[in-house]
Scaffold this motif. Structure first.
Motif, PDB file in Angstrom:
ATOM      1  N   ALA A  25       0.843  -1.181   0.000  1.00  0.00           N
ATOM      2  CA  ALA A  25       0.000   0.000   0.000  1.00  0.00           C
ATOM      3  C   ALA A  25       0.884   1.239   0.000  1.00  0.00           C
ATOM      4  O   ALA A  25       2.085   1.167   0.237  1.00  0.00           O
ATOM      5  N   GLU A  26       0.287   2.389  -0.303  1.00  0.00           N
ATOM      6  CA  GLU A  26       1.077   3.625  -0.336  1.00  0.00           C
ATOM      7  C   GLU A  26       1.760   3.844   1.016  1.00  0.00           C
ATOM      8  O   GLU A  26       1.106   3.882   2.052  1.00  0.00           O
ATOM      9  N   PRO A  27       3.077   3.931   1.034  1.00  0.00           N
ATOM     10  CA  PRO A  27       3.772   4.061   2.316  1.00  0.00           C
ATOM     11  C   PRO A  27       3.630   5.450   2.909  1.00  0.00           C
ATOM     12  O   PRO A  27       3.411   6.423   2.198  1.00  0.00           O
ATOM     13  N   GLU A  28       3.720   5.520   4.206  1.00  0.00           N
ATOM     14  CA  GLU A  28       3.759   6.800   4.905  1.00  0.00           C
ATOM     15  C   GLU A  28       5.220   7.172   5.090  1.00  0.00           C
ATOM     16  O   GLU A  28       5.848   6.797   6.076  1.00  0.00           O
ATOM     17  N   ALA A  29       5.777   7.845   4.098  1.00  0.00           N
ATOM     18  CA  ALA A  29       7.185   8.219   4.148  1.00  0.00           C
ATOM     19  C   ALA A  29       7.331   9.588   4.807  1.00  0.00           C
ATOM     20  O   ALA A  29       6.509  10.479   4.601  1.00  0.00           O
ATOM     21  N   PHE A  30       8.389   9.753   5.580  1.00  0.00           N
ATOM     22  CA  PHE A  30       8.614  10.999   6.306  1.00  0.00           C
ATOM     23  C   PHE A  30       9.929  11.625   5.860  1.00  0.00           C
ATOM     24  O   PHE A  30      10.944  10.944   5.733  1.00  0.00           O
ATOM     25  N   LEU A  31       9.900  12.935   5.625  1.00  0.00           N
ATOM     26  CA  LEU A  31      11.051  13.687   5.143  1.00  0.00           C
ATOM     27  C   LEU A  31      11.520  14.608   6.260  1.00  0.00           C
ATOM     28  O   LEU A  31      10.872  15.601   6.561  1.00  0.00           O
ATOM     29  N   GLY A  82      15.907  14.748   2.615  1.00  0.00           N
ATOM     30  CA  GLY A  82      15.518  15.656   3.680  1.00  0.00           C
ATOM     31  C   GLY A  82      15.143  17.017   3.111  1.00  0.00           C
ATOM     32  O   GLY A  82      15.033  17.201   1.891  1.00  0.00           O
ATOM     33  N   TRP A  83      14.938  17.965   4.003  1.00  0.00           N
ATOM     34  CA  TRP A  83      14.639  19.343   3.611  1.00  0.00           C
ATOM     35  C   TRP A  83      15.224  20.283   4.652  1.00  0.00           C
ATOM     36  O   TRP A  83      15.515  19.874   5.779  1.00  0.00           O
ATOM     37  N   ASN A  84      15.430  21.503   4.269  1.00  0.00           N
ATOM     38  CA  ASN A  84      15.835  22.535   5.227  1.00  0.00           C
ATOM     39  C   ASN A  84      15.311  23.877   4.746  1.00  0.00           C
ATOM     40  O   ASN A  84      14.504  23.936   3.800  1.00  0.00           O
ATOM     41  N   ASP A  85      15.749  24.948   5.372  1.00  0.00           N
ATOM     42  CA  ASP A  85      15.229  26.261   5.002  1.00  0.00           C
ATOM     43  C   ASP A  85      15.609  26.649   3.578  1.00  0.00           C
ATOM     44  O   ASP A  85      14.952  27.495   2.963  1.00  0.00           O
ATOM     45  N   SER A 183       4.464  25.795   0.571  1.00  0.00           N
ATOM     46  CA  SER A 183       4.823  26.292   1.900  1.00  0.00           C
ATOM     47  C   SER A 183       5.637  25.223   2.615  1.00  0.00           C
ATOM     48  O   SER A 183       5.111  24.162   2.971  1.00  0.00           O
ATOM     49  N   ALA A 184       6.921  25.471   2.800  1.00  0.00           N
ATOM     50  CA  ALA A 184       7.817  24.489   3.422  1.00  0.00           C
ATOM     51  C   ALA A 184       7.631  24.513   4.934  1.00  0.00           C
ATOM     52  O   ALA A 184       8.157  25.377   5.635  1.00  0.00           O
ATOM     53  N   ARG A 185       6.879  23.554   5.433  1.00  0.00           N
ATOM     54  CA  ARG A 185       6.583  23.461   6.864  1.00  0.00           C
ATOM     55  C   ARG A 185       6.301  22.013   7.211  1.00  0.00           C
ATOM     56  O   ARG A 185       5.948  21.198   6.346  1.00  0.00           O
ATOM     57  N   SER A 186       6.464  21.694   8.475  1.00  0.00           N
ATOM     58  CA  SER A 186       6.160  20.349   8.939  1.00  0.00           C
ATOM     59  C   SER A 186       4.689  20.035   8.665  1.00  0.00           C
ATOM     60  O   SER A 186       3.801  20.836   8.947  1.00  0.00           O
ATOM     61  N   GLY A 187       4.427  18.878   8.074  1.00  0.00           N
ATOM     62  CA  GLY A 187       3.074  18.471   7.714  1.00  0.00           C
ATOM     63  C   GLY A 187       2.761  18.633   6.241  1.00  0.00           C
ATOM     64  O   GLY A 187       1.816  18.011   5.747  1.00  0.00           O
ATOM     65  N   LEU A 232       6.694  16.215   5.250  1.00  0.00           N
ATOM     66  CA  LEU A 232       7.778  16.941   5.907  1.00  0.00           C
ATOM     67  C   LEU A 232       7.602  16.873   7.420  1.00  0.00           C
ATOM     68  O   LEU A 232       6.477  16.995   7.942  1.00  0.00           O
ATOM     69  N   CYS A 233       8.701  16.647   8.134  1.00  0.00           N
ATOM     70  CA  CYS A 233       8.662  16.578   9.591  1.00  0.00           C
ATOM     71  C   CYS A 233       9.960  17.157  10.141  1.00  0.00           C
ATOM     72  O   CYS A 233      10.925  17.360   9.404  1.00  0.00           O
ATOM     73  N   ASP A 234       9.979  17.441  11.441  1.00  0.00           N
ATOM     74  CA  ASP A 234      11.182  18.004  12.048  1.00  0.00           C
ATOM     75  C   ASP A 234      12.251  16.934  12.238  1.00  0.00           C
ATOM     76  O   ASP A 234      13.431  17.169  11.996  1.00  0.00           O
ATOM     77  N   THR A 235      11.862  15.745  12.695  1.00  0.00           N
ATOM     78  CA  THR A 235      12.778  14.617  12.840  1.00  0.00           C
ATOM     79  C   THR A 235      12.032  13.351  12.443  1.00  0.00           C
ATOM     80  O   THR A 235      10.792  13.297  12.492  1.00  0.00           O
ATOM     81  N   LEU A 236      12.761  12.321  12.078  1.00  0.00           N
ATOM     82  CA  LEU A 236      12.122  11.069  11.716  1.00  0.00           C
ATOM     83  C   LEU A 236      11.401  10.475  12.921  1.00  0.00           C
ATOM     84  O   LEU A 236      11.996  10.330  13.998  1.00  0.00           O
TER      85      LEU A 236
END
Length: 328
Positions: A25-31, A82-85, A183-187, A232-236
């Motif tokens: 199924a579609e995975p819940e991947a976190f960045l 990952g992502w950053n500012d 909009s680059a933000r967590s979530g 997008l998340c702050d930490t894995l």
């Protein structure tokens, strides 16, 4: 520390030639959010990134009959995400025992979709979604980054890479200015997918003799819906109930013939491998909800150049298993 793999489905046809088909199924991947990344081809500072292994036989999306894949040291890849500012941050180590230049098709394909609203992960590609081809450094030539379409080109994108033992590396940052309205933000969510193409001297001009991608996805250049959705998340996130998504991959043989045992493999990238201490495997019959096999996974370090990663192995003795669908 415990993690849950989650939602992997195995179809078993147990009569005659045994054929095993793995789907998910579609995975819940976190960045995860990273600090400042120095774009120099050195991957030592990517330990907080999500790492995606693409080096199973089941990752082969295309292989010409004349080309033999000799295992993950011949061709394989691990992505750091990952992502950053500054923007979306991607890096990779590519294992390749015969690195060829841009005219001979060695390279990595990266697919990114950071469009909002109804266009997200939908055809056709448009501004805010792009295909990127990264060519390896060869001789005195630096790695090269080429965007697949004019509307996908991103001004200010940075790239570096270098030759290392067993292959080559690359690092890049795609600035947020290339994704208007995002909009680059967590979530928030982006789409990412990856492929690696291998060309060796023995291929003698063949077109794309070998292509590997996450879950062997094909034709991603015209199907953004095949990209994986990343949040997008702050930490894995960590914990027994968290879906590992794209940072772990299960491998099984496509066909086992009359074998009585099926070897199930769990491949992990560098980040996850540094956290895992033990693993278990359970196989459940979807129809009856009964566990038909369970036990500890044998964890080991793979051979060079993948010794910083980890693999798990579980041998499923089929016994009285019948035609059906099972979850791992």
């Amino acid at each position: 520390m415990q993690h849950g793999i989650g939602r992997w489905v195995l179809g078993l046809i147990a009569t005659g030639l045994t054929t095993l088909t793995l789907t998910a199924a579609e995975p819940e991947a976190f960045l995860p959010k990273l600090g400042e990344v120095k774009i120099d081809g050195d991957l030592a500072e990517w330990n907080a990134a999500a790492t995606v292994p693409v080096r199973f036989a089941s990752c082969i999306a295309q292989r010409r009959p004349s080309h033999t894949w000799n295992g993950p040291a011949d061709c394989g890849m691990e992505l750091f995400c990952g992502w950053n500012d500054a923007g979306i941050c991607l890096a990779g180590f590519v294992a390749d025992d015969d690195i060829r230049g841009s005219t001979e098709q060695d390279g990595v394909e990266l697919y990114v979709d950071a469009r909002g609203g109804a266009a997200f992960l939908k055809s056709p590609y448009s501004k805010g979604a792009c295909q990127i081809l990264v060519r390896p450094p060869v001789g005195d030539e630096a790695p090269e980054m080429v965007f697949g379409r004019a509307d996908g080109a991103i001004a200010g994108a940075q790239l570096a890479g270098k030759r290392v033992a067993g292959g080559w590396t690359f690092e890049l940052v795609l600035p947020w200015s290339g994704f208007p309205g995002f909009s680059a933000r967590s979530g928030a969510c982006v789409g990412l997918q990856f492929a690696v193409a291998d060309y060796d001297g023995r291929d003698r001009g063949a077109i794309e003799p070998l292509v590997m991608s996450w879950h062997a996805a094909k034709s991603m250049f015209e199907n953004p819906q095949k990209l994986v959705k990343w949040t997008l998340c702050d930490t894995l996130p960590k914990g027994a109930l968290m879906d590992l998504g794209a940072v772990a991959d299960i491998g099984i043989p496509a066909e086992t013939g009359t074998a009585d045992t099926v070897r199930i493999s769990l491949e992990m990238g560098r980040t996850l491998a540094g956290q895992v201490r033990s693993g278990t495997c359970a196989i459940k019959d979807v129809r009856t909800n009964n566990v038909v096999a369970a036990g500890a996974m044998v964890l080991a370090k793979p051979a060079a150049p993948w010794q910083e990663s980890a693999v798990g192995r579980f041998d499923w003795t089929l016994g009285s298993a019948t035609d059906g669908v099972y979850t791992i």
